[in-house]
Design a protein around this motif. Structure first.
Motif, PDB file in Angstrom:
ATOM      1  N   ARG A  80      62.257  86.007  53.278  1.00 42.66           N
ATOM      2  CA  ARG A  80      61.126  85.597  52.451  1.00 42.66           C
ATOM      3  C   ARG A  80      59.851  85.606  53.283  1.00 42.66           C
ATOM      4  O   ARG A  80      59.892  85.517  54.501  1.00 42.66           O
ATOM      5  CB  ARG A  80      61.338  84.168  51.928  1.00 42.66           C
ATOM      6  N   ALA A  81      58.733  85.647  52.620  1.00 44.29           N
ATOM      7  CA  ALA A  81      57.452  85.445  53.313  1.00 44.29           C
ATOM      8  C   ALA A  81      57.406  83.985  53.751  1.00 44.29           C
ATOM      9  O   ALA A  81      57.951  83.111  53.077  1.00 44.29           O
ATOM     10  CB  ALA A  81      56.295  85.764  52.373  1.00 44.29           C
ATOM     11  N   ALA A  82      56.774  83.714  54.882  1.00 43.38           N
ATOM     12  CA  ALA A  82      56.693  82.342  55.379  1.00 43.38           C
ATOM     13  C   ALA A  82      55.904  81.455  54.419  1.00 43.38           C
ATOM     14  O   ALA A  82      56.213  80.282  54.257  1.00 43.38           O
ATOM     15  CB  ALA A  82      56.067  82.316  56.765  1.00 43.38           C
ATOM     16  N   SER A  83      54.913  82.024  53.757  1.00 45.36           N
ATOM     17  CA  SER A  83      54.133  81.270  52.784  1.00 45.36           C
ATOM     18  C   SER A  83      54.722  81.498  51.392  1.00 45.36           C
ATOM     19  O   SER A  83      54.893  82.639  50.972  1.00 45.36           O
ATOM     20  CB  SER A  83      52.678  81.736  52.787  1.00 45.36           C
ATOM     21  N   PRO A  84      55.008  80.430  50.658  1.00 41.53           N
ATOM     22  CA  PRO A  84      55.556  80.609  49.305  1.00 41.53           C
ATOM     23  C   PRO A  84      54.582  81.303  48.358  1.00 41.53           C
ATOM     24  O   PRO A  84      54.980  81.829  47.327  1.00 41.53           O
ATOM     25  CB  PRO A  84      55.872  79.189  48.840  1.00 41.53           C
TER      26      PRO A  84
ATOM     27  N   SER B 107      51.456  92.403  61.836  1.00 38.57           N
ATOM     28  CA  SER B 107      52.600  91.501  61.794  1.00 38.57           C
ATOM     29  C   SER B 107      52.479  90.595  60.573  1.00 38.57           C
ATOM     30  O   SER B 107      51.386  90.384  60.053  1.00 38.57           O
ATOM     31  CB  SER B 107      52.682  90.660  63.071  1.00 38.57           C
ATOM     32  N   ARG B 108      53.615  90.110  60.141  1.00 41.09           N
ATOM     33  CA  ARG B 108      53.663  89.174  59.017  1.00 41.09           C
ATOM     34  C   ARG B 108      54.724  88.123  59.329  1.00 41.09           C
ATOM     35  O   ARG B 108      55.834  88.456  59.735  1.00 41.09           O
ATOM     36  CB  ARG B 108      54.069  89.875  57.714  1.00 41.09           C
ATOM     37  N   PRO B 109      54.403  86.849  59.121  1.00 42.84           N
ATOM     38  CA  PRO B 109      55.410  85.801  59.309  1.00 42.84           C
ATOM     39  C   PRO B 109      56.409  85.816  58.161  1.00 42.84           C
ATOM     40  O   PRO B 109      56.035  85.973  56.997  1.00 42.84           O
ATOM     41  CB  PRO B 109      54.588  84.511  59.331  1.00 42.84           C
ATOM     42  N   ILE B 110      57.679  85.673  58.518  1.00 39.40           N
ATOM     43  CA  ILE B 110      58.744  85.651  57.511  1.00 39.40           C
ATOM     44  C   ILE B 110      59.725  84.530  57.827  1.00 39.40           C
ATOM     45  O   ILE B 110      59.709  83.959  58.913  1.00 39.40           O
ATOM     46  CB  ILE B 110      59.511  86.995  57.435  1.00 39.40           C
ATOM     47  N   VAL B 111      60.588  84.251  56.866  1.00 38.43           N
ATOM     48  CA  VAL B 111      61.689  83.312  57.048  1.00 38.43           C
ATOM     49  C   VAL B 111      62.968  84.075  56.747  1.00 38.43           C
ATOM     50  O   VAL B 111      63.095  84.721  55.704  1.00 38.43           O
ATOM     51  CB  VAL B 111      61.557  82.095  56.106  1.00 38.43           C
TER      52      VAL B 111
ATOM     53  N   GLU C  44      67.560  78.140  58.406  1.00 36.72           N
ATOM     54  CA  GLU C  44      66.410  79.049  58.354  1.00 36.72           C
ATOM     55  C   GLU C  44      65.807  79.227  59.737  1.00 36.72           C
ATOM     56  O   GLU C  44      65.884  78.329  60.574  1.00 36.72           O
ATOM     57  CB  GLU C  44      65.321  78.501  57.422  1.00 36.72           C
ATOM     58  N   LYS C  45      65.176  80.379  59.891  1.00 39.09           N
ATOM     59  CA  LYS C  45      64.484  80.686  61.137  1.00 39.09           C
ATOM     60  C   LYS C  45      63.175  81.376  60.790  1.00 39.09           C
ATOM     61  O   LYS C  45      63.153  82.324  60.017  1.00 39.09           O
ATOM     62  CB  LYS C  45      65.362  81.592  62.000  1.00 39.09           C
ATOM     63  N   TYR C  46      62.095  80.865  61.369  1.00 35.53           N
ATOM     64  CA  TYR C  46      60.784  81.498  61.220  1.00 35.53           C
ATOM     65  C   TYR C  46      60.706  82.640  62.230  1.00 35.53           C
ATOM     66  O   TYR C  46      61.105  82.491  63.372  1.00 35.53           O
ATOM     67  CB  TYR C  46      59.686  80.468  61.499  1.00 35.53           C
ATOM     68  N   ASP C  47      60.210  83.767  61.793  1.00 39.00           N
ATOM     69  CA  ASP C  47      60.053  84.913  62.687  1.00 39.00           C
ATOM     70  C   ASP C  47      58.867  85.728  62.212  1.00 39.00           C
ATOM     71  O   ASP C  47      58.214  85.360  61.242  1.00 39.00           O
ATOM     72  CB  ASP C  47      61.327  85.763  62.691  1.00 39.00           C
ATOM     73  N   GLU C  48      58.604  86.808  62.888  1.00 39.75           N
ATOM     74  CA  GLU C  48      57.543  87.719  62.462  1.00 39.75           C
ATOM     75  C   GLU C  48      58.064  89.137  62.537  1.00 39.75           C
ATOM     76  O   GLU C  48      58.816  89.473  63.447  1.00 39.75           O
ATOM     77  CB  GLU C  48      56.314  87.605  63.360  1.00 39.75           C
TER      78      GLU C  48
ATOM     79  N   ASP D 295      65.145  94.669  63.141  1.00 39.81           N
ATOM     80  CA  ASP D 295      66.492  94.104  63.055  1.00 39.81           C
ATOM     81  C   ASP D 295      66.484  92.601  63.301  1.00 39.81           C
ATOM     82  O   ASP D 295      65.818  92.114  64.215  1.00 39.81           O
ATOM     83  CB  ASP D 295      67.416  94.765  64.071  1.00 39.81           C
ATOM     84  N   PHE D 296      67.272  91.885  62.485  1.00 41.22           N
ATOM     85  CA  PHE D 296      67.479  90.456  62.647  1.00 41.22           C
ATOM     86  C   PHE D 296      68.965  90.176  62.524  1.00 41.22           C
ATOM     87  O   PHE D 296      69.718  90.963  61.945  1.00 41.22           O
ATOM     88  CB  PHE D 296      66.743  89.664  61.541  1.00 41.22           C
TER      89      PHE D 296
END
Length: 169
Positions: free
Chosen positions: A70-74, A41-45, A161-165, A131-132
């Protein structure tokens, strides 16, 4: 003098690890007979940023907006785990399906209305998509419940924005 407990602990520390217990095979024909699959898994925005273009803008193009993944981390490159992103925009926008195959995974357009954006994220090593859905916000909401929404300004974007994985096997 070493006690029995200390001796046992010392012997355990130097002894080879125990052999894994054998796992009985699953019943023939069962779904669990398949090889276990590891998940990653990877956190994304998933989000959007919209600017009001001012009073002089065409009514049908009152805002410029960008929808993105985007990736959650810049500091992280989403291209390392995202293969492509397909954005399904409102049917009145031509073309309404946009495929982005390299970072930044985003689409910028102009318009006047808010709508739901369908987003499919394809990851490296797989052909199935995650899917998002994202509501493209153009108009600011009240900053405090019960108070009026803030005024439109060409200097203040509306960000949603929404944080997701993304999880894949």
């Amino acid at each position: 003098k070493m006690s029995t407990a200390s001796l046992s602990a010392a012997a355990a520390a130097t002894a080879a690890p125990p052999a894994p217990l054998p796992v009985p095979p699953p019943p023939a024909g069962s779904a669990s007979a398949e090889v276990p699959v590891q998940q990653a898994s990877r956190p994304i925005v998933v989000g959007s940023c919209a600017y009001w273009r001012g009073k002089e803008a065409e009514e049908s193009k009152s805002h410029e907006w960008t929808v993105y993944v985007r990736a959650a981390s810049p500091d992280e490159d989403p291209g390392l785990f995202i293969k492509r992103v397909v954005f399904q925009l409102h049917p009145t926008i031509t073309p309404s399906t946009r495929t982005v195959e390299a970072p930044p995974f985003e689409v910028t357009e102009q318009g006047w209305g808010e709508f739901e954006v369908g987003i499919k994220v394809y990851y490296h090593g797989g052909e199935r998509a995650v899917d998002f859905s994202h509501l493209l916000k153009l108009y600011p909401e009240a900053e405090v419940a019960g108070s009026p929404a803030r005024e439109l300004s060409i200097d203040r974007p509306v960000v949603a924005e929404k944080y997701d994985e993304i999880v894949w096997a």
